[in-house]
Design an enzyme around this catalytic site. Sequence first.
Site, short mmCIF file in Angstrom:
data_model
loop_
_atom_site.label_atom_id
_atom_site.label_comp_id
_atom_site.label_asym_id
_atom_site.label_seq_id
_atom_site.Cartn_x
_atom_site.Cartn_y
_atom_site.Cartn_z
CG HIS A 96 -0.43 0.14 2.53
ND1 HIS A 96 -0.23 1.37 3.15
CD2 HIS A 96 -0.04 -0.79 3.44
CE1 HIS A 96 0.24 1.18 4.37
NE2 HIS A 96 0.38 -0.12 4.57
CG ASP A 121 2.31 1.00 7.98
OD1 ASP A 121 2.00 0.38 6.96
OD2 ASP A 121 1.51 1.23 8.91
CD GLU A 138 -3.06 -1.33 5.05
OE1 GLU A 138 -2.97 -2.37 5.73
OE2 GLU A 138 -2.75 -0.21 5.48
CD GLU A 139 -2.05 2.47 7.45
OE1 GLU A 139 -2.77 1.92 8.31
OE2 GLU A 139 -0.82 2.31 7.40
CG ASP A 151 1.62 -3.35 5.14
OD1 ASP A 151 2.37 -2.41 5.46
OD2 ASP A 151 0.40 -3.37 5.40
CG HIS A 183 -0.32 3.65 12.38
ND1 HIS A 183 -1.55 3.08 12.63
CD2 HIS A 183 0.11 3.09 11.22
CE1 HIS A 183 -1.85 2.22 11.67
NE2 HIS A 183 -0.84 2.21 10.81
#
Length: 692
Positions: A222, A243, A277-278, A305, A383
């Site tokens: 992603h 990520d 994706e998130e 990922d 994140h």
Amino acid sequence: MSLKGLAPAALLLWGAAPAFAHVPALPHTAQFTEDRELWITLATDSLDDVQGTLRGPGMTAPAPTRTKNGVSMMKVRESQLFRISELMHEKYKRCAGFLAHETETEASEAMEKAGAPEQPQKALVTYTLDNADTANALIADLQEPNLYDTIVKLSSYTTRYYKSATGAEAALWLKTHWAGLAAGRPDVTVEEFVHTNYNQRSIILTIPGTTNASEVVVVGGHLDSTVGSSGSNPSTLSPGADDDASGIASITEVIRSALAQNYRPERTVKFIGYAAEEAGLLGSQDIARWHKNQGINVVGVLQLDMTNFKGSASYDVGVITDYTNAAQNTFLRSLITTYIPALKIVDTKCNYGCSDHASWHNQGFPASFPFEATFNDSNDYIHTVNDTVAQSGNNAVHAVKFSRVTAAYVAELAKGSVNGTEGDTSPPASVLTSPASGATLVGPVTLTANATDNVAVTKVEFYVDNVLKGSDTTAPYSFVWDTVSTPNGAHVLSAKAYDTRQNVGASPSVSVTVNNPSTLAEYNPTLKVPTCATVNTKCDSGTLLTGRGTLGPEQNAPNTLQGACADLSKGTYHSDESNDRIVVSTVDGTPFATGKAVKIEATVWAYASSPTTDKLDLYYAADATAPVWVSLGTLTPSAGQAQTLTKNYTLPSGGALQAVRARFRYGGSTSTTACGKGEYDDHDDLVFAVTK
């Protein structure tokens, strides 16, 4: 979903025409602002926490839920997805950890299917490992700096959040970059997959198959990132280096290697950068569903990922075993052990909806997910504003491992060849570039070589006097040869380069002379101890210290500076205590110098009946001509008779000659003067030259 701007024929003629027609880019400033209602499915174990966070300040209370097969479904607002994503990561280490659905019917279908993921799925192809030439050629050309550059570029966007302007820009940059790699290959397409309700596009690069184009191999990751805890604020910093800029980088380097070598797969290969994706795998769900609805025969899916954070010291690749295909996972493990055997593999789980492979799995396609660590050891910085390449040491060393895995997967599942691998009999050309012919060598020396081939160089070996000393598989090719381990005199160096067909090209030989100063100490009658008067990487007392006093007897006893500490001769030689040898060497193999880490190795003879009652006190002096002794502590032998005890320390600033002392004793205690008076005490010094 909507396929805006796509011609009907483009959706039907898979393998004969591009899968997706070109879609003009939307203006980067265009945004969808409607806070629409969506349905999500998630593992029931997280339901209470998700409901709790949605009751927080500024949130809309969640709608009623339904649960089945360990999965729950509930209705939410799209603006709430970011908080659900954050909770899933913070508490459950899941990314995203849920699936978002446009309709209640889609959510209900996903919940109904949830009982099937742990059941084995039928393999759609026969897995074989018989395409080593292509696999090795693709792997050999992969370059870590290219992955690093891609990670740095993608993580330079403020955020790649799927509804942000910079998220849309990042996707279009990826399209442009992939199109540049495909320049000169008119058969290769790079297209946008348009999603409804947000501007970020998924990007798809397709290499059409030659003999079995209707079967499709998918490799994806992603391209979006989160927006952190500030919600959908587009100014929130979210670099997303691991990520999942890392997964996109791993894929991109395989694309580069494949197209640079004119790779022609038998099956069609699609490389995909997924949007959103998130936000609950929105992008990959659209794409997987489209392939299912069009009846496209996807025979294998690989998900990348997070590939650049080595969270597990003992393992390199975590094979995700839930919501994946067991048969393809076995194939994946075989690929790794065959083509990248140095990688250590472990099985791990990541739970419901943890990445885009789940979208394909839910549509019945075989999917696998090699991960950067065990899931419990995954990157805690994702994140957050701290998900930067610095967390991986400002390199892409771990991510390139996953490029190698992907290259092997593509070569053995899609088959096909690169230019020149079939019938290639031409050996590589190789030449040693350093050291120069006629050079005089001292200490560790870096041997370097250039090697080229009509297909790809897979390995360069380095030889000294026709004896293999080392090898390198990545350009620039080099090997550090420690000449100290080689006798002084003339020697011949050469190199051999190998290609994917194991053709060998030998370099012209280079003649050099090794002229290392001796590492053996000589007795210095002025200092009255064994001494290495020339700066070197090592100083060895040899046999000069063997014995204790008159036992042995020890030559030049007591072998302490200016005879300062006497040895007593009670007991029997090599029954009772003695210190027989001292070796001092630098840890990094370079010459002694102030600030260098060195290792002391003291060979002692311990009393067999009670060895742990013996003690070795070690000291150093910064200036052997005016010694002030500093304790390095006390070591205890673990067994009787001869054994070597070691201790590291850092060379201090001091004189041109420094010293270490070993005092081996039976019982007693340490001495502040570095001299003892025990009846079994043996004191020995070793002096060595140091560059200030």
